[in-house]
Design an enzyme around this catalytic site. Sequence first.
Site, PDB file in Angstrom:
ATOM      1  N   GLU A   1      -9.638 -10.298  -7.719  1.00 59.10           N
ATOM      2  CA  GLU A   1      -8.643  -9.236  -7.500  1.00 59.10           C
ATOM      3  C   GLU A   1      -7.461  -9.348  -8.464  1.00 59.10           C
ATOM      4  O   GLU A   1      -6.917  -8.333  -8.906  1.00 59.10           O
ATOM      5  CB  GLU A   1      -8.181  -9.263  -6.029  1.00 59.10           C
ATOM      6  CG  GLU A   1      -9.318  -8.862  -5.086  1.00 59.10           C
ATOM      7  CD  GLU A   1      -8.933  -8.873  -3.614  1.00 59.10           C
ATOM      8  OE1 GLU A   1      -7.791  -9.254  -3.275  1.00 59.10           O
ATOM      9  OE2 GLU A   1      -9.793  -8.483  -2.799  1.00 59.10           O
TER      10      GLU A   1
ATOM     11  N   ASN B   1      -1.967   0.182   6.824  1.00 56.19           N
ATOM     12  CA  ASN B   1      -1.477  -1.096   7.340  1.00 56.19           C
ATOM     13  C   ASN B   1      -0.602  -1.864   6.350  1.00 56.19           C
ATOM     14  O   ASN B   1      -0.550  -3.091   6.367  1.00 56.19           O
ATOM     15  CB  ASN B   1      -2.640  -1.946   7.855  1.00 56.19           C
ATOM     16  CG  ASN B   1      -3.634  -2.313   6.767  1.00 56.19           C
ATOM     17  OD1 ASN B   1      -3.483  -1.881   5.634  1.00 56.19           O
ATOM     18  ND2 ASN B   1      -4.627  -3.108   7.111  1.00 56.19           N
TER      19      ASN B   1
ATOM     20  N   LYS C   1       0.823  -1.212   0.000  1.00 53.28           N
ATOM     21  CA  LYS C   1       0.000   0.000   0.000  1.00 53.28           C
ATOM     22  C   LYS C   1       0.867   1.278   0.000  1.00 53.28           C
ATOM     23  O   LYS C   1       2.068   1.217   0.288  1.00 53.28           O
ATOM     24  CB  LYS C   1      -0.929  -0.037   1.218  1.00 53.28           C
ATOM     25  CG  LYS C   1      -1.932  -1.191   1.164  1.00 53.28           C
ATOM     26  CD  LYS C   1      -2.937  -1.079   2.302  1.00 53.28           C
ATOM     27  CE  LYS C   1      -3.908  -2.242   2.290  1.00 53.28           C
ATOM     28  NZ  LYS C   1      -4.950  -2.101   3.332  1.00 53.28           N
TER      29      LYS C   1
ATOM     30  N   TYR D   1     -12.460  -1.579  -3.437  1.00 59.60           N
ATOM     31  CA  TYR D   1     -12.933  -1.742  -2.053  1.00 59.60           C
ATOM     32  C   TYR D   1     -14.453  -1.588  -1.953  1.00 59.60           C
ATOM     33  O   TYR D   1     -14.965  -1.239  -0.885  1.00 59.60           O
ATOM     34  CB  TYR D   1     -12.232  -0.731  -1.145  1.00 59.60           C
ATOM     35  CG  TYR D   1     -10.836  -1.173  -0.740  1.00 59.60           C
ATOM     36  CD1 TYR D   1     -10.638  -2.326   0.002  1.00 59.60           C
ATOM     37  CD2 TYR D   1      -9.716  -0.423  -1.078  1.00 59.60           C
ATOM     38  CE1 TYR D   1      -9.362  -2.738   0.386  1.00 59.60           C
ATOM     39  CE2 TYR D   1      -8.435  -0.815  -0.697  1.00 59.60           C
ATOM     40  CZ  TYR D   1      -8.273  -1.980   0.029  1.00 59.60           C
ATOM     41  OH  TYR D   1      -7.019  -2.385   0.423  1.00 59.60           O
TER      42      TYR D   1
ATOM     43  N   HIS E   1      -2.192  -5.412   1.613  1.00 55.29           N
ATOM     44  CA  HIS E   1      -3.511  -6.046   1.441  1.00 55.29           C
ATOM     45  C   HIS E   1      -3.291  -7.489   1.021  1.00 55.29           C
ATOM     46  O   HIS E   1      -2.312  -7.796   0.354  1.00 55.29           O
ATOM     47  CB  HIS E   1      -4.301  -5.301   0.350  1.00 55.29           C
ATOM     48  CG  HIS E   1      -5.517  -6.055  -0.106  1.00 55.29           C
ATOM     49  ND1 HIS E   1      -6.718  -5.970   0.548  1.00 55.29           N
ATOM     50  CD2 HIS E   1      -5.709  -6.931  -1.141  1.00 55.29           C
ATOM     51  CE1 HIS E   1      -7.608  -6.744  -0.065  1.00 55.29           C
ATOM     52  NE2 HIS E   1      -7.014  -7.335  -1.087  1.00 55.29           N
TER      53      HIS E   1
HETATM   54  P1  CMP Z   1      -7.401  -4.398   3.797  1.00 52.68           P
HETATM   55  O1  CMP Z   1      -7.048  -5.763   4.292  1.00 52.68           O
HETATM   56  O2  CMP Z   1      -6.765  -3.946   2.547  1.00 52.68           O
HETATM   57  O3  CMP Z   1      -9.003  -4.291   3.614  1.00 52.68           O
HETATM   58  C1  CMP Z   1      -9.756  -3.152   3.877  1.00 52.68           C
HETATM   59  C2  CMP Z   1      -8.935  -2.020   4.417  1.00 52.68           C
HETATM   60  O4  CMP Z   1      -9.679  -1.001   5.065  1.00 52.68           O
HETATM   61  C3  CMP Z   1      -7.999  -2.543   5.510  1.00 52.68           C
HETATM   62  O5  CMP Z   1      -7.020  -3.352   4.957  1.00 52.68           O
HETATM   63  C4  CMP Z   1      -7.560  -1.230   6.136  1.00 52.68           C
HETATM   64  O6  CMP Z   1      -6.597  -0.553   5.361  1.00 52.68           O
HETATM   65  C5  CMP Z   1      -8.865  -0.458   6.099  1.00 52.68           C
HETATM   66  N1  CMP Z   1      -9.605  -0.596   7.354  1.00 52.68           N
HETATM   67  C6  CMP Z   1     -10.229  -1.675   7.845  1.00 52.68           C
HETATM   68  N2  CMP Z   1     -10.821  -1.404   9.016  1.00 52.68           N
HETATM   69  C7  CMP Z   1     -10.587  -0.101   9.271  1.00 52.68           C
HETATM   70  C8  CMP Z   1     -10.938   0.787  10.306  1.00 52.68           C
HETATM   71  N3  CMP Z   1     -11.676   0.379  11.340  1.00 52.68           N
HETATM   72  N4  CMP Z   1     -10.526   2.061  10.231  1.00 52.68           N
HETATM   73  C9  CMP Z   1      -9.800   2.458   9.172  1.00 52.68           C
HETATM   74  N5  CMP Z   1      -9.427   1.670   8.152  1.00 52.68           N
HETATM   75  C10 CMP Z   1      -9.807   0.400   8.189  1.00 52.68           C
END
Ligand code: CMP
Length: 138
Positions: free
Chosen positions: A127, A113, A10, A50, A116
Amino acid sequence: MSDTTLTIIKPDAFGSGKAGRILAHLEQEGFEIVAARVTHLGVAEAGEFYAVHRERPFFGSLVEFMTSGRCMPIVLRRENAVAHLRRVIGATDPTEAEEGTVRAIYAESKERNAIHASDSDENAAVEVSFFFPGTDLI
Ligand code: CMP
């Protein structure tokens, strides 16, 4: 069980120069890199990727983050790829991620984070096609 999955390094991790270390971590876990590219997602593209989270309160912020810089979608292959990659990356929130997982090491926050990973074989196929259309990888 699919042997192919999709990951995205990311914008937080790619932009701070962590892509190489994350790729090395994934290769050490036995993943082979099948396809990779560097891209800067547009708002429509990130929203479509998303779409499942469209009703969530964090959706707008997530799209803003995912369009804030370049990212790196990658197709990975190994035995039991989807489940293994989910274990290797760790929990969504890095404060809850197991020690030694990619997110425990590289993620900044629950949103920023680092990485993904597809959450099912069905979503892996969708995907992979999203980022690498027309390729017959699965
Ligand atoms: P990802 O696994 O890519 O799937 C959805 C993404 O949304 C997740 O990683 C985070 O980057 C984001 N995400 C999920 N939960 C939250 C949250 N509670 N607050 C902010 N971002 C979130």
